[in-house]
Design a protein around this motif. Sequence first.
Motif, short mmCIF file in Angstrom:
data_model
loop_
_atom_site.label_atom_id
_atom_site.label_comp_id
_atom_site.label_asym_id
_atom_site.label_seq_id
_atom_site.Cartn_x
_atom_site.Cartn_y
_atom_site.Cartn_z
N UNK A 207 4.89 7.22 -2.51
CA UNK A 207 5.69 6.40 -1.60
C UNK A 207 5.03 6.40 -0.22
N UNK A 208 4.56 7.58 0.19
CA UNK A 208 3.87 7.67 1.48
C UNK A 208 2.56 6.88 1.45
N UNK A 209 1.89 6.93 0.31
CA UNK A 209 0.60 6.25 0.18
C UNK A 209 0.73 4.74 0.41
N UNK A 210 1.81 4.16 -0.08
CA UNK A 210 1.99 2.70 0.09
C UNK A 210 2.85 2.38 1.32
N UNK A 211 3.02 3.40 2.18
CA UNK A 211 3.75 3.23 3.45
C UNK A 211 5.18 2.77 3.24
N UNK A 212 5.90 3.44 2.36
CA UNK A 212 7.31 3.12 2.16
C UNK A 212 8.19 4.30 2.55
N UNK A 213 7.62 5.24 3.28
CA UNK A 213 8.39 6.41 3.69
C UNK A 213 9.66 5.94 4.41
N UNK A 214 10.80 6.47 3.98
CA UNK A 214 12.07 6.07 4.58
C UNK A 214 12.85 5.11 3.72
N UNK B 214 7.71 -5.18 0.25
CA UNK B 214 8.05 -3.78 0.00
C UNK B 214 8.28 -3.55 -1.50
N UNK B 215 8.89 -4.55 -2.16
CA UNK B 215 9.12 -4.40 -3.61
C UNK B 215 7.80 -4.25 -4.34
N UNK B 216 6.83 -5.10 -3.95
CA UNK B 216 5.55 -5.03 -4.65
C UNK B 216 4.83 -3.71 -4.31
#
Lengths: 300, 281
Positions: A126-133, A146-148
């Motif tokens: 999740x952190x790798x694809x910058x979706x932290x949070x 964000x979904x992709x």
Amino acid sequence: MTDKPIIQVQGLEKSFPTPNEKSSTQVFGDIWFDVHEGEFVCLIGHSGCGKTTMLNILAGLDKPTNGVVLVDRKDVRGPSLDRAVIFQGHALMPWMTAMANIDFAVSSRWPEKSREERRAHCQEFIDLVHLTGAETKKPSQLSGGMRQRVGIARALAIEPRIMLMDEPFSALDALTRGSLQDELVSIVHARKQTSFMITHDIDEAILLADRIVLMTNGPEARVCEIVENTLPKPRSRTNLHMHPNYYPMRNHLIEFLVNRSKNFKEEIASASYDPKKPPVARPMAADTTAALAAPQTIAM
Amino acid sequence: MTTTQPPWAKALALSIIILGVFLLSWHLFVLSKQGPAVKMDPELAELLGPTAKGKSAIPSPADVGKEIWGHITNPFYDAGPNDKGIGIQLAYSIARVLTGFFLAALIAVPLGFLIGMSNVAQRALDPFIQLLKPVSPLAWMPLALYTIKDSETSSIFVIFICSIWPMLINTTFGVANVRREWLNVARTLEVSSWRTAFRVILPAAAPTILTGMRISIGIAWLVIVAAEMLVGGTGIGYFVWNEWNNLSITGVISAIFFIGVVGMLLDLALARAGRLVAYVE
């Protein structure tokens, strides 16, 4: 990139019965190409040439009418955790949170892992694809981009040997697509991830691919030629177009999509075309002497 | 005047107005039907009912209100087989409906799951389902009474047979229409069939299944009243019939009110459950 092919596509053909069921229509046939370890291969073609069918066969979701796909020299008999797929739509389960969607994949890959281990593993991606949070958000609460990203994280999280992507960014707006492409470039580059992507976006192919497989129009689509990307790595969207080889590459691909993809039958009639070894092109700026160095190159 | 009233406040005000107009016209209608009392023996008049005393046969809203309030304050009295509190009667009916409904769910959901997974099963069973679905549940009653020979079980069977179809059809439909993509995701992750069934297909089809359940419970509640009128003994349907035999229109009207309230609550409960499994694509 090594010379060891991971994927070998050999004489692949897909036909569908016509409505009256007396004969069948061949979507594509006699398709031969390889994907090597650590390589990024793009397949470009117009819609209707069976790109998605081809990817589904590579993924093991669909069966070819003829021919085989070998992965590590073994016949593909069905889907495998070694080949992660990023689907055209994000294909996330809408009732699961972003984290749960990734965990569904991770727990399938490593059923023996404890909850905490899986959680930490999912968080890493999740952190790798910058979706932290955004871990606890449902897909409906996320933007298309964000979904992709969740879809990409889900595919990467199972640490597959090969990533198969079916026009993963085609449903996104240009700005989102651009930033996701940049991120994919750096992730794939850093992880030396072997990838195969289907696209109809020329710039996407030039940015991401090491080699580009050109498919002619269906029905009876063929591999017209394989284009080696002459732009040096690492590539980035910001300076790609400054390189002298950019326009030769781009023009070559556009020329293919606009003209050659539909007139291919005349083209093979006049030249020595071997479907097992499709011609290789390396489009370069005119002053670069190696432009036509490869033995099987077709003159543009 | 404030213009910032929330919409629900306006709707509530309108609802109250509609109720007021309805009760008022009912009251006026009853008043208009009242005539002079016929001179007769008071005992005979008692036997002949309210009309003999010059009152309308239709009770006024106040009479019905009084009756309903009486039921609410004393719902569980038991004064012999023909005189039980409305709470007891409703409890009997609800128990029957829930038993039949859950038995039907127990069969319809797994069966619908299997049918939905197989194209062949879907086509093979479709004619049977289409034939049996439109049959009025009460048509099964004689057959049930003949084979089961117990009125209590027969009414549960009738509830079972009428609630099974919407659940079966909706489960089949929901399972058959799970997005191909989600199944492909499970396949590429080499997820086992059981895990796919519980983690992908069931949650994906759950809203459709719950809709089927909601339709079913509505039908079951409609049918139980009629079934109990036929088999008698206990239950709200029997209560209505008994009040009719007693010529107590007040009793019938208040029973209608309670049937409506319980039906609404059952529907609400299923709607809540449906919201729990709903998802936005």
